[in-house]
Design a protein around this motif. Sequence first.
Motif, mmCIF file in Angstrom:
data_model
loop_
_atom_site.group_PDB
_atom_site.id
_atom_site.type_symbol
_atom_site.label_atom_id
_atom_site.label_comp_id
_atom_site.label_asym_id
_atom_site.label_seq_id
_atom_site.Cartn_x
_atom_site.Cartn_y
_atom_site.Cartn_z
ATOM 1 N N MET A 1 31.395 -33.208 -24.860
ATOM 2 C CA MET A 1 30.225 -32.954 -25.713
ATOM 3 C C MET A 1 28.928 -33.195 -24.947
ATOM 4 O O MET A 1 27.898 -32.602 -25.235
ATOM 5 C CB MET A 1 30.262 -33.867 -26.943
ATOM 6 C CG MET A 1 31.154 -33.359 -28.053
ATOM 7 S SD MET A 1 30.569 -31.797 -28.747
ATOM 8 C CE MET A 1 29.054 -32.302 -29.538
ATOM 9 N N SER A 2 28.967 -34.085 -23.974
ATOM 10 C CA SER A 2 27.749 -34.431 -23.232
ATOM 11 C C SER A 2 27.191 -33.216 -22.492
ATOM 12 O O SER A 2 27.930 -32.432 -21.900
ATOM 13 C CB SER A 2 28.051 -35.540 -22.226
ATOM 14 O OG SER A 2 26.955 -35.704 -21.353
ATOM 15 N N ASN A 3 25.870 -33.071 -22.539
ATOM 16 C CA ASN A 3 25.227 -31.975 -21.795
ATOM 17 C C ASN A 3 24.860 -32.403 -20.381
ATOM 18 O O ASN A 3 24.295 -31.615 -19.625
ATOM 19 C CB ASN A 3 23.959 -31.522 -22.531
ATOM 20 C CG ASN A 3 24.305 -30.822 -23.832
ATOM 21 O OD1 ASN A 3 25.277 -30.075 -23.889
ATOM 22 N ND2 ASN A 3 23.547 -31.087 -24.875
ATOM 23 N N HIS B 1 32.472 -36.796 -33.752
ATOM 24 C CA HIS B 1 31.575 -37.204 -32.661
ATOM 25 C C HIS B 1 30.123 -36.799 -32.885
ATOM 26 O O HIS B 1 29.275 -37.093 -32.060
ATOM 27 C CB HIS B 1 32.075 -36.668 -31.314
ATOM 28 C CG HIS B 1 32.371 -35.198 -31.298
ATOM 29 N ND1 HIS B 1 31.535 -34.269 -31.847
ATOM 30 C CD2 HIS B 1 33.431 -34.519 -30.785
ATOM 31 C CE1 HIS B 1 32.062 -33.060 -31.676
ATOM 32 N NE2 HIS B 1 33.213 -33.180 -31.042
ATOM 33 N N SER B 2 29.829 -36.070 -33.985
ATOM 34 C CA SER B 2 28.458 -35.599 -34.149
ATOM 35 C C SER B 2 28.227 -35.228 -35.605
ATOM 36 O O SER B 2 29.113 -35.382 -36.443
ATOM 37 C CB SER B 2 28.225 -34.372 -33.255
ATOM 38 O OG SER B 2 29.247 -33.429 -33.458
ATOM 39 N N ASN C 1 38.513 -30.325 -34.871
ATOM 40 C CA ASN C 1 37.208 -30.627 -34.278
ATOM 41 C C ASN C 1 36.295 -31.389 -35.231
ATOM 42 O O ASN C 1 35.466 -32.183 -34.794
ATOM 43 C CB ASN C 1 36.541 -29.340 -33.778
ATOM 44 C CG ASN C 1 37.055 -28.959 -32.401
ATOM 45 O OD1 ASN C 1 36.879 -29.696 -31.433
ATOM 46 N ND2 ASN C 1 37.735 -27.823 -32.308
ATOM 47 N N ASN D 1 35.054 -37.915 -27.472
ATOM 48 C CA ASN D 1 33.787 -37.267 -27.105
ATOM 49 C C ASN D 1 33.968 -35.838 -26.598
ATOM 50 O O ASN D 1 33.178 -35.344 -25.812
ATOM 51 C CB ASN D 1 33.067 -38.085 -26.015
ATOM 52 C CG ASN D 1 32.667 -39.454 -26.519
ATOM 53 O OD1 ASN D 1 32.575 -39.656 -27.728
ATOM 54 N ND2 ASN D 1 32.436 -40.379 -25.615
ATOM 55 N N ASN D 2 35.007 -35.174 -27.061
ATOM 56 C CA ASN D 2 35.308 -33.816 -26.586
ATOM 57 C C ASN D 2 35.415 -32.821 -27.735
ATOM 58 O O ASN D 2 35.746 -33.192 -28.858
ATOM 59 C CB ASN D 2 36.650 -33.812 -25.837
ATOM 60 C CG ASN D 2 36.574 -34.520 -24.500
ATOM 61 O OD1 ASN D 2 36.026 -34.000 -23.542
ATOM 62 N ND2 ASN D 2 37.124 -35.727 -24.435
ATOM 63 N N VAL D 3 35.139 -31.549 -27.389
ATOM 64 C CA VAL D 3 35.525 -30.454 -28.288
ATOM 65 C C VAL D 3 36.956 -30.103 -27.912
ATOM 66 O O VAL D 3 37.266 -29.937 -26.735
ATOM 67 C CB VAL D 3 34.640 -29.208 -28.045
ATOM 68 C CG1 VAL D 3 35.054 -28.072 -28.973
ATOM 69 C CG2 VAL D 3 33.181 -29.541 -28.251
ATOM 70 N N LYS E 1 28.272 -25.137 -25.573
ATOM 71 C CA LYS E 1 29.404 -25.425 -26.469
ATOM 72 C C LYS E 1 29.679 -24.282 -27.437
ATOM 73 O O LYS E 1 30.255 -24.473 -28.497
ATOM 74 C CB LYS E 1 29.128 -26.714 -27.262
ATOM 75 C CG LYS E 1 28.701 -27.904 -26.417
ATOM 76 C CD LYS E 1 29.779 -28.333 -25.436
ATOM 77 C CE LYS E 1 29.351 -29.528 -24.607
ATOM 78 N NZ LYS E 1 28.277 -29.277 -23.665
#
Length: 285
Positions: free
Chosen positions: A36-38, A74-75, A69, A24-26, A49
Amino acid sequence: MEYGTARWGTAADIKPFIDPVFDNNVLLTATERLMMSNRPKDPKNARNKNILVIGGSGSGKTRFFCKPNIMQLHSSYVITDPKGSLICEVGQLLQRAKYRIAVINTINFSKSMRYNPMAYIHSEKDVLKLVTALMTNTKGEGQGGDPFWDKAERLLLVSLIAYLHYEAPVEEQNFATLLEMLNTMQVSEDDETYQNPVDLLFEDLGKKKPNSFAVRQYKLYKLAAGKTARSILISCGARMAPFDIQEVRDATMYDELELDKLGDRKTALFLIMSDTDSTFNFLIS
């Protein structure tokens, strides 16, 4: 902290910004990551980001930043791929991860999915947005001339696209039909009462729906006298010329990209455009 106390950051400094779940990371470096979470537990640790990577040719921007990446999975992703190599290198991985893969290829249209911008029009303001985007991205180099011509072209394009959206069957709501309409719009400089087929279409629509958005815009365009109207049509025809190429007509005939569903499920959209020739960049823009 006083002046002169600057130091290199340590693992403890970056830790609040890292998500404990690796995926869940860049990825920034081998040891530094950004969640990644805001909405982290502590709001002061929230960061945007936006990342700018600067490096010369061959320094590894794609290999050491972009690819790792993308492989985080994750997205959804929108990936500009001027060399056309990334889709070959990570496409299989994305497919195995159940991603929907969409491609716009303006180098080789036969390998591109169909994209029809008119498929995303749902209201009058969307017509204006489409025409604004089209005109902004087909302006060419240098400063524009008299803004009158741009405004007149805008009126004409808005009225024609609005007509197609509200009155034409779905399969005719594309740039090929728009070009057919433009091609039948002859103007007589001598006879002010002359009506071309498009004039007749709008006249009929005006009788049925006098308050139609398309009719109102077209009436404003028709205020131009014969010679002026001819100049507007030539200018508009020149702007729309790229859509007259058979490959581009075919590529914009209907829509397969479903851009409005981007992110509803994990999707990777690859934009493959030439980095030396900007002729068709307006499609991607």
